[in-house]
Design an enzyme around this catalytic site. Structure first.
Site, mmCIF file in Angstrom:
data_model
loop_
_atom_site.group_PDB
_atom_site.id
_atom_site.type_symbol
_atom_site.label_atom_id
_atom_site.label_comp_id
_atom_site.label_asym_id
_atom_site.label_seq_id
_atom_site.Cartn_x
_atom_site.Cartn_y
_atom_site.Cartn_z
ATOM 1 N N ARG A 51 9.563 -8.552 -11.415
ATOM 2 C CA ARG A 51 10.273 -9.554 -10.322
ATOM 3 C C ARG A 51 9.058 -9.886 -9.180
ATOM 4 O O ARG A 51 8.639 -10.773 -8.766
ATOM 5 C CB ARG A 51 11.053 -9.143 -9.660
ATOM 6 C CG ARG A 51 12.745 -8.900 -9.743
ATOM 7 C CD ARG A 51 13.836 -7.837 -9.582
ATOM 8 N NE ARG A 51 13.029 -7.169 -10.884
ATOM 9 C CZ ARG A 51 12.631 -6.609 -11.557
ATOM 10 N NH1 ARG A 51 13.855 -6.972 -12.501
ATOM 11 N NH2 ARG A 51 12.262 -5.614 -11.975
ATOM 12 N N THR A 52 8.688 -8.919 -8.145
ATOM 13 C CA THR A 52 8.209 -9.512 -7.088
ATOM 14 C C THR A 52 6.828 -10.369 -7.920
ATOM 15 O O THR A 52 6.821 -11.516 -7.159
ATOM 16 C CB THR A 52 7.881 -8.258 -6.371
ATOM 17 O OG1 THR A 52 8.582 -7.413 -6.013
ATOM 18 C CG2 THR A 52 7.263 -7.969 -5.155
ATOM 19 N N LYS A 80 -14.459 0.516 -11.035
ATOM 20 C CA LYS A 80 -15.552 0.131 -10.540
ATOM 21 C C LYS A 80 -15.417 1.480 -9.136
ATOM 22 O O LYS A 80 -16.777 1.517 -8.987
ATOM 23 C CB LYS A 80 -16.325 -0.327 -10.451
ATOM 24 C CG LYS A 80 -16.133 -2.127 -11.664
ATOM 25 C CD LYS A 80 -17.320 -2.754 -11.450
ATOM 26 C CE LYS A 80 -17.214 -3.900 -13.049
ATOM 27 N NZ LYS A 80 -18.112 -5.120 -11.826
ATOM 28 N N ARG A 101 0.528 -5.100 -3.268
ATOM 29 C CA ARG A 101 1.099 -3.471 -4.800
ATOM 30 C C ARG A 101 0.264 -2.927 -4.504
ATOM 31 O O ARG A 101 -0.963 -3.496 -5.447
ATOM 32 C CB ARG A 101 1.993 -4.798 -5.060
ATOM 33 C CG ARG A 101 2.639 -3.438 -5.420
ATOM 34 C CD ARG A 101 4.008 -3.529 -6.995
ATOM 35 N NE ARG A 101 5.239 -4.271 -6.531
ATOM 36 C CZ ARG A 101 6.376 -3.937 -6.351
ATOM 37 N NH1 ARG A 101 6.607 -3.546 -8.041
ATOM 38 N NH2 ARG A 101 7.138 -4.194 -6.205
ATOM 39 N N HIS A 129 8.773 -2.079 1.719
ATOM 40 C CA HIS A 129 8.387 -3.316 0.999
ATOM 41 C C HIS A 129 9.733 -4.020 1.845
ATOM 42 O O HIS A 129 10.087 -4.635 1.497
ATOM 43 C CB HIS A 129 9.424 -2.857 -0.252
ATOM 44 C CG HIS A 129 9.640 -3.656 -1.858
ATOM 45 N ND1 HIS A 129 9.249 -4.665 -1.595
ATOM 46 C CD2 HIS A 129 9.572 -3.716 -3.011
ATOM 47 C CE1 HIS A 129 9.071 -5.978 -2.528
ATOM 48 N NE2 HIS A 129 9.055 -4.974 -3.482
#
Ligand code: NCD
Length: 362
Positions: A51-52, A80, A101, A129
């Site tokens: 969703r986000t 890396k 995120r 959030h």
């Protein structure tokens, strides 16, 4: 440069401005269809999301802008050994705004210290959030017509559920809010939120052990998923995962105009039969997420144009202290990355600026 790392990075008046912009977008889609023409949003998703990430992507597309990024840490240079700081310095050359995120708490705050473009925290570990919170606030405004005078019950995983932490912070800034916490002992709200957010803002807050005892008085029931990915002990997750289940029988105890919110994904905590109840607002909530992210991207880009180099994002009412103490939270970004060691001073000690874990008592 203004960023959105924590709900309290923006004032109540600014939250209202963003919500009002989202409401205007809903009414006048065409008016906004090219306001971000020529602008690019980078979505840096080091942790799974449906969703986000897609909500951010679709929001930028509806504003006429473009999107680039990755949806999996494995396909980025983090494999890396690149640091968050270096990654955002690089991406800042390609994009005008970044949504990040990350599984490490505080990673977006680190990003905001190094990026030349606005950073949006799209979820950091079990910490915060804030864009889900804007989504929740817009939904509450649309469904209930107000953001004050509300009794809101938070149910499920209040310990690891970052959406709960951010929403409690946001709601505690409005008048006459009552909070009821419904969680198993092991998944209780972190005590710093109870003390430094609820108590400090005089928000009456109580804990109950059943949904039944509180359902009749709630205006909003905020259900959450037990956050499987944050458990170190699988047995404990198995034991707690079905602690609270909302079903049609329980819905009968609730007010006729109570609304049920859930940030989604839902697992077992709301039975499918509840979806047909008009009070189930969680799918309407998803759509609001797109509109509020459109409003946020548009607003942050405007702010960036007005005041490009303001230094650190102002955390309202808080000064950051630099020291050589170490945060002991293993999920904190400071445990794995070379960052400045920054702390908030509280009434009784200091908390890590990245993850808010307590580091020192007075
Ligand atoms: C939430 C999250 O990622 O914290 N989902 C979302 O962004 N809508 C809630 C969850 O994963 O349970």
């Amino acid at each position: 440069m203004r960023h959105l790392i924590d709900t309290t990075d923006i004032s109540v008046a600014e939250v209202d401005r963003i919500i009002n912009t989202a409401l205007d977008i809903i009414e006048n889609r065409e008016k906004y269809s090219s306001v971000c023409k020529g602008k690019k949003l980078a979505t840096l998703f080091y942790e799974p999301s449906t969703r986000t990430r897609l909500s951010f992507t679709s929001a930028m597309m509806e504003l006429g802008g473009n999107v680039l990024g990755f949806s999996d840490a494995a396909s980025s240079s983090v494999t890396k050994g690149e640091t968050v700081a270096d990654t955002v310095r690089v991406i800042g050359c390609f994009a005008d705004i970044i949504a990040m995120r990350h599984s490490k708490e505080g990673a977006p705050l680190v990003a905001s210290h190094y990026a030349d473009v606005p950073i949006i925290n799209a979820g950091d570990g079990s910490h915060a959030h804030p864009t889900q919170t804007l989504t929740d606030l817009l939904t509450i405004r649309r469904e209930k017509g107000r953001l004050d005078n509300l009794t809101i019950g938070f149910c499920g995983d209040l310990k690891f559920g970052r959406t709960v932490h951010s929403l409690i912070k946001a709601m505690s800034r409005y008048e006459n809010i009552n909070v009821v916490l419904i969680a198993p002992e092991e998944l209780r709200l972190p005590s710093y939120i109870r003390r430094e957010v609820c108590d400090k803002n005089n928000v009456p807050t109580r804990e109950v052990s059943t949904m039944e005892e509180v359902l009749p008085e709630l205006d909003i029931l905020y259900m959450t998923r037990v956050q499987k990915e944050r458990f170190l002990d699988e047995e404990e997750f198995e034991r707690l995962k079905d602690s609270f289940i909302l079903n049609p029988e329980r819905m009968q105890l609730a007010k006729k105009d109570m609304i049920v919110l859930h940030p989604l994904p839902r697992v077992n905590e709301i039975t499918r039969a509840v979806d047909n109840d008009p009070r189930a607002a969680y799918f309407r909530q998803v759509e609001n997420g797109k509109f509020v992210r459109m409003a946020l991207i548009y607003t942050l880009l405007q702010w960036a144009q007005e005041s490009p180099a303001e230094g650190l994002t102002p955390r309202l009412g808080d000064e950051l202290v630099r020291n050589d103490w170490r945060c002991s939270n293993r999920q904190c970004v400071s445990a794995t990355e070379d960052v400045d060691h920054l702390f908030h001073q509280t009434e009784d000690g200091y908390r890590c600026a990245y993850c808010e874990a307590r580091v020192k008592n007075n």
